[in-house]
Write a protein that holds these residues in place. Structure first.
Motif, PDB file in Angstrom:
ATOM      1  N   SER A   1     -23.444   1.368   8.804  1.00  0.00           N
ATOM      2  CA  SER A   1     -23.209   2.727   8.337  1.00  0.00           C
ATOM      3  C   SER A   1     -21.736   2.858   7.946  1.00  0.00           C
ATOM      4  N   GLY A   2     -21.366   4.025   7.470  1.00  0.00           N
ATOM      5  CA  GLY A   2     -20.038   4.201   6.890  1.00  0.00           C
ATOM      6  C   GLY A   2     -18.905   3.818   7.837  1.00  0.00           C
ATOM      7  N   THR A   3     -19.079   4.105   9.123  1.00  0.00           N
ATOM      8  CA  THR A   3     -18.029   3.777  10.100  1.00  0.00           C
ATOM      9  C   THR A   3     -17.755   2.279  10.113  1.00  0.00           C
ATOM     10  N   GLY A   4     -18.795   1.479   9.914  1.00  0.00           N
ATOM     11  CA  GLY A   4     -18.596   0.031   9.826  1.00  0.00           C
ATOM     12  C   GLY A   4     -17.715  -0.331   8.649  1.00  0.00           C
ATOM     13  N   ALA A   5     -17.906   0.365   7.536  1.00  0.00           N
ATOM     14  CA  ALA A   5     -17.071   0.098   6.361  1.00  0.00           C
ATOM     15  C   ALA A   5     -15.632   0.554   6.605  1.00  0.00           C
ATOM     16  N   MET A   6     -15.456   1.638   7.372  1.00  0.00           N
ATOM     17  CA  MET A   6     -14.093   2.060   7.730  1.00  0.00           C
ATOM     18  C   MET A   6     -13.420   0.946   8.531  1.00  0.00           C
TER      19      MET A   6
ATOM     20  N   ALA B   1     -12.497  -1.880   6.303  1.00  0.00           N
ATOM     21  CA  ALA B   1     -11.309  -1.568   5.503  1.00  0.00           C
ATOM     22  C   ALA B   1     -10.038  -1.833   6.300  1.00  0.00           C
ATOM     23  N   VAL B   2     -10.072  -1.477   7.570  1.00  0.00           N
ATOM     24  CA  VAL B   2      -8.886  -1.646   8.422  1.00  0.00           C
ATOM     25  C   VAL B   2      -8.651  -3.115   8.744  1.00  0.00           C
TER      26      VAL B   2
ATOM     27  N   TRP C   1     -17.312  -8.331   9.570  1.00  0.00           N
ATOM     28  CA  TRP C   1     -16.701  -7.481   8.536  1.00  0.00           C
ATOM     29  C   TRP C   1     -15.843  -8.257   7.546  1.00  0.00           C
ATOM     30  N   ASP C   2     -15.839  -9.570   7.624  1.00  0.00           N
ATOM     31  CA  ASP C   2     -14.928 -10.361   6.797  1.00  0.00           C
ATOM     32  C   ASP C   2     -15.297 -10.239   5.309  1.00  0.00           C
ATOM     33  N   LEU C   3     -14.476  -9.505   4.572  1.00  0.00           N
ATOM     34  CA  LEU C   3     -14.800  -9.242   3.167  1.00  0.00           C
ATOM     35  C   LEU C   3     -14.602 -10.476   2.296  1.00  0.00           C
ATOM     36  N   ALA C   4     -13.735 -11.388   2.706  1.00  0.00           N
ATOM     37  CA  ALA C   4     -13.574 -12.626   1.930  1.00  0.00           C
ATOM     38  C   ALA C   4     -14.877 -13.429   1.971  1.00  0.00           C
ATOM     39  N   LYS C   5     -15.517 -13.443   3.126  1.00  0.00           N
ATOM     40  CA  LYS C   5     -16.834 -14.114   3.220  1.00  0.00           C
ATOM     41  C   LYS C   5     -17.856 -13.397   2.327  1.00  0.00           C
ATOM     42  N   ALA C   6     -17.814 -12.074   2.353  1.00  0.00           N
ATOM     43  CA  ALA C   6     -18.763 -11.310   1.528  1.00  0.00           C
ATOM     44  C   ALA C   6     -18.553 -11.607   0.049  1.00  0.00           C
ATOM     45  N   LYS C   7     -17.286 -11.731  -0.341  1.00  0.00           N
ATOM     46  CA  LYS C   7     -16.986 -12.008  -1.749  1.00  0.00           C
ATOM     47  C   LYS C   7     -17.494 -13.399  -2.139  1.00  0.00           C
TER      48      LYS C   7
END
Lengths: 370, 370
Positions: free
Chosen positions: B58-63, B66-67, B218-224
């Motif tokens: 949910s959105g809190t996970g995305a917050m 982001a941090v 939450w690792d966005l580099a992995k997601a990318k």
């Protein structure tokens, strides 16, 4: 399509249809009924009186929640790994600063309880053991009862990845003294991915009270206090919970022991069927998983082409191998919404596809021509 | 039921039905098409060429994502808060060890760009500013263009919670130089909760390369890197993505500027309607949100009883207030699948319910009797 990967698994039509229910208020009485019912049912299938909390995440999120709620940076943990998901558990703990002692077993084999005892005795300050019940990457089920006996004899916290076992393979959480046990909706639960669940023992709550790894979204204490009000701290995946409510209804109708027996039958039939094609299994029968079978691909055969042929010509979707096993195995998921007949179809499709990609042995006869 | 909380929002029938599609392989070509299409569409609505990544959360996970992807423990960040969700952003950053400088504005008011400039100048080693675009707890929309100008003038990373704005209220991510922007499926996107999205600028990727906060799920580099293969690192919420695919189709048909105009009309109509009942709004018109309206409850009135009456007698579901505003306001969500007629119904239900719970002023006339 006949989706036979080790998750996401096919969903019964009623489960799919249940998701078309209109959205509801996640802070209202309808949601309170939903979350309490789903939580109660899950506790029955977990065979536990422990708290059970629902997260909006995939299984890896629940693995992370299990780690960060029980440990502090610098804590020594034993990561018992028999495959990719065991390695993932270790990597998560390391990411958050745990001092991880890795006890790796060859992929395709289970963990040896004696080796675990030795490792725990060698480092008496180990606080917890991370153990995979059923290793999805290799099709091996650990002897969790024996492993638990060792971990508990030495008084460590037992954290179990049961993502692809519980609800399909027997895992009596309380009898086996498992402190933290996690799973995810898209496995034996016959629901779409997006919801994960974690059970937590009183001992695990004592660890949580002292654990200093940072946690916000994954904070299980927050989830527990929200659940007391029939809520979740963050907006939950309501439609996926509708699906899970329906699939748990179906599972309750069948009954846990029947479900476990069905998976045992289906697992055995899958292994026999694959072997009847002249193929070898990665795991020996005594520890072969009843939810996923890893099949060795003959040397020189292109696993990708085999999977492609299965998909394009037979509408059967199987999975490949990870890591060192990429290109060397294919994996068949048989958990959740699955029967022996489904697996018979898979085996027949596999037989035809093997012939197509040029695998010819005396074992292989084209049944279509017979 | 007429669900008018600020998320989850009602889903169009086609969106609900789309979730009944059979499960697919999250590592197969069907999923690749799905994730690329949804990602591409979201980027259009984010008005960005930045990377955009989809999380099962949910959105809190995305917050949290982001941090932890942009900061290191000890980093100074300015948390600009105008309500509960601004406080949440600050709390997440503190949880992970950031040195958070809080700049709080009274609930019901927007952030003052001059005060932000002052705070940033006072502590030149601040690295990033956390800003809420639209504060769901108070019904206030910040002047993000002005705030961004200040943050970028002083060369800080701009991290924006746009959960309840983007896709409903204009937020041109690239034009306004927003480095990280997050949202969630159950808001203006008209889909069920369970999927969150994050856009990341090149500058944010530079921060990510140095950021030391622990991250795994939450690792966005992995997601990318997974997205480059048409996948996600962890099993994604496939059914919710089916829903989002359909709702984005509907949004593309309407067009972003029409959607933004509709929300402006609906927001204005809601505020006028509520005021016509003799009630006061928490936010002044110039910064009132076009997605959520916070309505002040007359002193002595029981907000819970009012919400209960609305639900039980009129099937209208509104939300209460949080924190200091609990019992003092009710909140009306008007984002996503909503028209002026829907809001007219809400206002009429509110009128009748107010009378029922004993609110009598010269402003209130029972239209049913006229």
């Amino acid at each position: 399509m006949n989706l036979r990967i080790p998750g996401p698994t096919p969903c019964p039509e009623e489960v799919l249809q249940s998701m078309a229910q209109p959205m509801i208020n996640h802070r209202g009485p309808g949601f309170e009924r939903l979350i309490q019912k789903v939580t109660g049912r899950l506790k029955q299938f977990f065979q536990t009186r422990n708290d059970l909390l629902i997260l909006t995440a995939s299984g890896t999120g629940a693995m992370e929640a299990a780690v960060v709620n029980t440990l502090s940076p610098g804590d020594k943990v034993l990561a018992v790994s028999i495959g990719l998901f065991g390695e993932r558990f270790a990597a998560i703990a390391e990411t958050y600063g745990a001092e991880v002692i890795r006890l790796d077993f060859p992929w395709g084999q289970p963990a040896d309880p004696e080796a675990v005892r030795k490792a725990l005795k060698k480092s008496p300050d180990i606080k917890a053991a991370l153990i995979t019940h059923n290793e999805t990457s290799t099709g091996v089920t650990n002897d969790l009862a024996a492993l638990s006996a060792v971990v508990k004899e030495l008084d460590k916290l037992l954290v179990v990845d049961a993502i692809s076992s519980i609800g399909s393979i027997d895992l009596p959480v309380d009898t086996w003294h498992c402190d933290v046990v996690i799973s995810a909706s898209q496995k034996g639960w016959m629901a779409p991915p997006g919801v994960a669940m974690v059970s937590i023992s009183e001992e695990a709550w004592r660890f949580a009270a002292r654990a200093k790894m940072p946690r916000f979204y994954w904070d299980l204490a927050k989830a527990k206090s929200s659940l007391e009000k029939g809520q979740t701290p963050w907006t939950p995946a309501i439609s996926t919970l509708f699906a899970l409510e329906k699939s748990l209804d179906l599972m309750a109708q069948e009954g846990l022991s029947n479900i476990v027996e069905r998976h045992a039958r289906v697992g055995k039939a899958t292994r026999k069927g694959v072997q009847s094609l002249g193929l070898s299994l990665l795991a020996q029968e005594q520890w072969a998983s009843n939810t996923v079978t890893a099949v060795q691909i003959p040397q020189g055969m292109d696993a990708k082409r085999l999977l492609h042929t299965l998909r394009e010509e037979h509408k059967v979707i199987l999975a490949g191998g990870y890591g060192n096993l990429a290109g060397k195995i294919i994996r068949i998921g048989h958990l959740g919404f699955v029967t022996e007949e489904d697996m018979q179809q898979v085996v027949e499709a596999l037989r035809a596809s093997l012939l197509k990609v040029g695998f010819k042995t005396s074992h292989l006869t084209d049944v279509r021509g017979s």
